[in-house]
Motif scaffolding. Structure first.
Motif, PDB file in Angstrom:
ATOM      1  N   ASN A  54     -10.351 -25.320  16.444  1.00  0.00           N
ATOM      2  CA  ASN A  54     -10.660 -24.979  17.832  1.00  0.00           C
ATOM      3  C   ASN A  54      -9.779 -25.793  18.774  1.00  0.00           C
ATOM      4  OD1 ASN A  54     -12.791 -23.149  17.252  1.00  0.00           O
ATOM      5  ND2 ASN A  54     -14.163 -24.879  16.875  1.00  0.00           N
ATOM      6  N   VAL A  55      -9.528 -25.251  19.969  1.00  0.00           N
ATOM      7  CA  VAL A  55      -8.720 -25.947  20.972  1.00  0.00           C
ATOM      8  C   VAL A  55      -9.529 -27.107  21.543  1.00  0.00           C
ATOM      9  CG1 VAL A  55      -7.509 -25.724  23.169  1.00  0.00           C
ATOM     10  CG2 VAL A  55      -7.479 -23.826  21.532  1.00  0.00           C
ATOM     11  N   VAL A  56      -8.921 -28.290  21.548  1.00  0.00           N
ATOM     12  CA  VAL A  56      -9.632 -29.496  21.967  1.00  0.00           C
ATOM     13  C   VAL A  56      -9.153 -30.005  23.324  1.00  0.00           C
ATOM     14  CG1 VAL A  56     -10.181 -31.880  21.363  1.00  0.00           C
ATOM     15  CG2 VAL A  56     -10.033 -30.163  19.577  1.00  0.00           C
ATOM     16  N   PHE A  64      -9.075 -26.924  30.548  1.00  0.00           N
ATOM     17  CA  PHE A  64     -10.078 -26.058  31.157  1.00  0.00           C
ATOM     18  C   PHE A  64      -9.573 -24.624  31.082  1.00  0.00           C
ATOM     19  CE2 PHE A  64     -11.435 -30.055  32.827  1.00  0.00           C
ATOM     20  CZ  PHE A  64     -12.779 -29.918  33.170  1.00  0.00           C
ATOM     21  N   MET A  65     -10.509 -23.683  30.887  1.00  0.00           N
ATOM     22  CA  MET A  65     -10.165 -22.270  30.792  1.00  0.00           C
ATOM     23  C   MET A  65     -11.083 -21.456  31.694  1.00  0.00           C
ATOM     24  SD  MET A  65     -10.220 -19.766  27.412  1.00  0.00           S
ATOM     25  CE  MET A  65     -12.024 -19.753  27.277  1.00  0.00           C
ATOM     26  N   LEU A  66     -10.498 -20.624  32.547  1.00  0.00           N
ATOM     27  CA  LEU A  66     -11.261 -19.715  33.381  1.00  0.00           C
ATOM     28  C   LEU A  66     -11.270 -18.348  32.721  1.00  0.00           C
ATOM     29  CD1 LEU A  66     -12.757 -19.264  36.129  1.00  0.00           C
ATOM     30  CD2 LEU A  66     -10.561 -18.437  37.008  1.00  0.00           C
ATOM     31  N   ASP A  84      -9.348 -17.165  22.305  1.00  0.00           N
ATOM     32  CA  ASP A  84      -9.850 -17.107  23.676  1.00  0.00           C
ATOM     33  C   ASP A  84      -8.717 -17.275  24.694  1.00  0.00           C
ATOM     34  OD1 ASP A  84     -12.509 -16.839  22.836  1.00  0.00           O
ATOM     35  OD2 ASP A  84     -12.767 -19.018  22.703  1.00  0.00           O
ATOM     36  N   LEU A  85      -7.672 -18.009  24.327  1.00  0.00           N
ATOM     37  CA  LEU A  85      -6.588 -18.286  25.267  1.00  0.00           C
ATOM     38  C   LEU A  85      -5.908 -17.009  25.742  1.00  0.00           C
ATOM     39  CD1 LEU A  85      -4.920 -21.337  23.464  1.00  0.00           C
ATOM     40  CD2 LEU A  85      -6.677 -21.376  25.252  1.00  0.00           C
ATOM     41  N   GLN A  86      -5.806 -16.026  24.862  1.00  0.00           N
ATOM     42  CA  GLN A  86      -5.148 -14.764  25.218  1.00  0.00           C
ATOM     43  C   GLN A  86      -5.980 -13.943  26.190  1.00  0.00           C
ATOM     44  OE1 GLN A  86      -2.168 -14.004  24.488  1.00  0.00           O
ATOM     45  NE2 GLN A  86      -1.563 -15.042  22.614  1.00  0.00           N
ATOM     46  N   LYS A  87      -7.286 -14.219  26.251  1.00  0.00           N
ATOM     47  CA  LYS A  87      -8.182 -13.468  27.151  1.00  0.00           C
ATOM     48  C   LYS A  87      -8.404 -14.179  28.481  1.00  0.00           C
ATOM     49  CE  LYS A  87     -11.435 -13.611  24.067  1.00  0.00           C
ATOM     50  NZ  LYS A  87     -12.760 -13.441  23.391  1.00  0.00           N
ATOM     51  N   ALA A  88      -7.953 -15.424  28.595  1.00  0.00           N
ATOM     52  CA  ALA A  88      -8.241 -16.245  29.780  1.00  0.00           C
ATOM     53  C   ALA A  88      -7.506 -15.730  31.011  1.00  0.00           C
ATOM     54  CB  ALA A  88      -7.858 -17.691  29.508  1.00  0.00           C
ATOM     55  N   ASP A  89      -8.107 -15.979  32.177  1.00  0.00           N
ATOM     56  CA  ASP A  89      -7.460 -15.674  33.459  1.00  0.00           C
ATOM     57  C   ASP A  89      -6.651 -16.872  33.961  1.00  0.00           C
ATOM     58  OD1 ASP A  89      -8.682 -13.000  33.926  1.00  0.00           O
ATOM     59  OD2 ASP A  89     -10.534 -14.178  33.914  1.00  0.00           O
ATOM     60  N   GLU A  90      -7.101 -18.063  33.586  1.00  0.00           N
ATOM     61  CA  GLU A  90      -6.439 -19.275  34.071  1.00  0.00           C
ATOM     62  C   GLU A  90      -6.664 -20.403  33.074  1.00  0.00           C
ATOM     63  OE1 GLU A  90      -6.383 -21.938  38.215  1.00  0.00           O
ATOM     64  OE2 GLU A  90      -7.183 -19.897  38.198  1.00  0.00           O
ATOM     65  N   LEU A  91      -5.660 -21.243  32.902  1.00  0.00           N
ATOM     66  CA  LEU A  91      -5.744 -22.448  32.084  1.00  0.00           C
ATOM     67  C   LEU A  91      -5.169 -23.607  32.885  1.00  0.00           C
ATOM     68  CD1 LEU A  91      -4.388 -21.301  28.577  1.00  0.00           C
ATOM     69  CD2 LEU A  91      -6.773 -21.759  29.151  1.00  0.00           C
ATOM     70  N   GLN A 137       1.937 -20.158  31.425  1.00  0.00           N
ATOM     71  CA  GLN A 137       2.232 -19.246  30.324  1.00  0.00           C
ATOM     72  C   GLN A 137       1.849 -19.852  28.974  1.00  0.00           C
ATOM     73  OE1 GLN A 137       6.160 -17.577  30.377  1.00  0.00           O
ATOM     74  NE2 GLN A 137       6.028 -16.705  28.318  1.00  0.00           N
ATOM     75  N   TYR A 138       1.184 -19.067  28.148  1.00  0.00           N
ATOM     76  CA  TYR A 138       0.906 -19.385  26.752  1.00  0.00           C
ATOM     77  C   TYR A 138       1.387 -18.209  25.927  1.00  0.00           C
ATOM     78  CZ  TYR A 138      -1.792 -19.601  22.405  1.00  0.00           C
ATOM     79  OH  TYR A 138      -2.171 -19.575  21.075  1.00  0.00           O
ATOM     80  N   ARG A 139       2.465 -18.407  25.205  1.00  0.00           N
ATOM     81  CA  ARG A 139       3.114 -17.329  24.467  1.00  0.00           C
ATOM     82  C   ARG A 139       3.468 -16.210  25.449  1.00  0.00           C
ATOM     83  NH1 ARG A 139      -0.195 -17.881  18.665  1.00  0.00           N
ATOM     84  NH2 ARG A 139       0.527 -20.045  18.339  1.00  0.00           N
ATOM     85  N   LYS A 140       2.958 -15.009  25.273  1.00  0.00           N
ATOM     86  CA  LYS A 140       3.323 -13.923  26.184  1.00  0.00           C
ATOM     87  C   LYS A 140       2.321 -13.746  27.321  1.00  0.00           C
ATOM     88  CE  LYS A 140       5.888 -11.266  22.741  1.00  0.00           C
ATOM     89  NZ  LYS A 140       6.039  -9.936  22.062  1.00  0.00           N
ATOM     90  N   LYS A 141       1.279 -14.542  27.325  1.00  0.00           N
ATOM     91  CA  LYS A 141       0.231 -14.441  28.334  1.00  0.00           C
ATOM     92  C   LYS A 141       0.596 -15.277  29.560  1.00  0.00           C
ATOM     93  CE  LYS A 141      -3.999 -13.679  29.981  1.00  0.00           C
ATOM     94  NZ  LYS A 141      -4.618 -12.374  30.269  1.00  0.00           N
TER      95      LYS A 141
END
Length: 279
Positions: free
Chosen positions: A177-179, A187-189, A233-240, A254-258
């Motif tokens: 899991n992402v720590v 933080f992830m929105l 979950d990171l690919q579904k996030a609106d904001e990190l 940006q995370y990969r193509k997101k």
């Protein structure tokens, strides 16, 4: 100049020969931000330092009060003419003697400070790309939540990020899991929910993490929770975004193509500056 056990000395003072922090990573530390001759979030830093020392069974000196450590830090930044804006690190290490088993649990400390250009927190309008670092993993244990000088995962992860043209990397625990990020909490929105991993997942019990959790709960229609974050979950996030005391909030674009937005990051930074300007 540095502050070594309450005495300001030149940086070339030889303190490494039998230093257990150097030999075994037998040390804990705190990094603080000084703004207009005031240490931000001093109480949170102090109590985390005391907690860290207890966890690794260091003997806490009777004079290690919050007022004493504040005086030691501020006297150093004043000597170095950095009272306007600076960062200082206090490293507390077990005194020399013994090998893995120390001869005693008494401690010494060292404080080092450098000047900062910015006073209040700000968000740079630039691309900030991250990816996962999967060579090594953080374990879900109490030691992972405190700041020790054993940061080899962060060091190798930073090298990996540099070699791959990344601004940062996200660390995983032994459950995959992402720590957290290399230099702060994550933080992830997701919709109207702001999520950060619980400390039980192995993330650092960050001082800025605590401030952001408190500030975010004041934003209307925003649900703030501590929940597990999986890489999916990171690919579904609106904001990190990443948080630490020196930077404040660092949006991830940006995370990969997101690609991500930064609206909540900007809003929270404004609230953070409002808070420190009135305290």
């Amino acid at each position: 100049m540095i502050n070594f056990n309450g005495t300001i000395v030149s940086e070339d003072a030889n303190i490494l020969t039998q230093n257990r922090a150097f030999l075994y990573g037998d040390a804990v530390f705190e990094t603080v931000k000084i703004l207009n001759n005031k240490i931000l979030f001093l109480e949170d830093h102090y109590f985390r330092l005391m907690s860290s020392m207890r966890v690794v069974r260091m003997e806490i000196p009777m004079n290690f009060t919050m007022e004493y450590l504040e005086e030691q830090i501020l006297s150093l930044v004043a000597k170095n003419q950095m009272v306007n804006s600076s960062r200082a690190r206090i490293t507390v290490y077990r005194n020399e003697g013994g090998y893995y088993l120390p001869q005693n649990n008494t401690v010494s400390f060292l404080i080092h400070a450098i000047a900062l250009e910015n006073t209040f927190y700000s968000i740079e309008k630039k691309q900030y790309e991250v990816d996962l670092y999967k060579d090594f993993y953080i374990t879900k244990q109490l030691l992972s939540s405190i700041k020790t000088t054993n940061k080899i995962i962060n060091v190798t992860g930073s090298i990996f990020a540099n070699e791959n043209g990344l601004d940062n990397c996200l660390l995983l625990n032994d459950s995959k899991n992402v720590v957290e990020a290399l230099q702060g909490n994550i933080f992830m929105l997701l919709g109207n929910k702001l999520i950060t991993p619980p400390v039980s997942e192995g993330c650092l019990n960050g001082v800025m993490r605590k401030q952001i959790l408190s500030l975010a709960k004041r934003i209307e229609n925003l649900e703030v929770v501590e929940e597990v974050i999986s890489p999916f979950d990171l690919q579904k996030a609106d904001e990190l975004f990443i948080t630490n005391v020196i930077k404040g909030i660092q949006p991830i674009t940006q995370y990969r193509k997101k690609v991500f937005t930064t609206a909540i990051s900007v809003q929270l930074t404004e609230k953070l500056n409002e808070m420190i300007s009135t305290t």
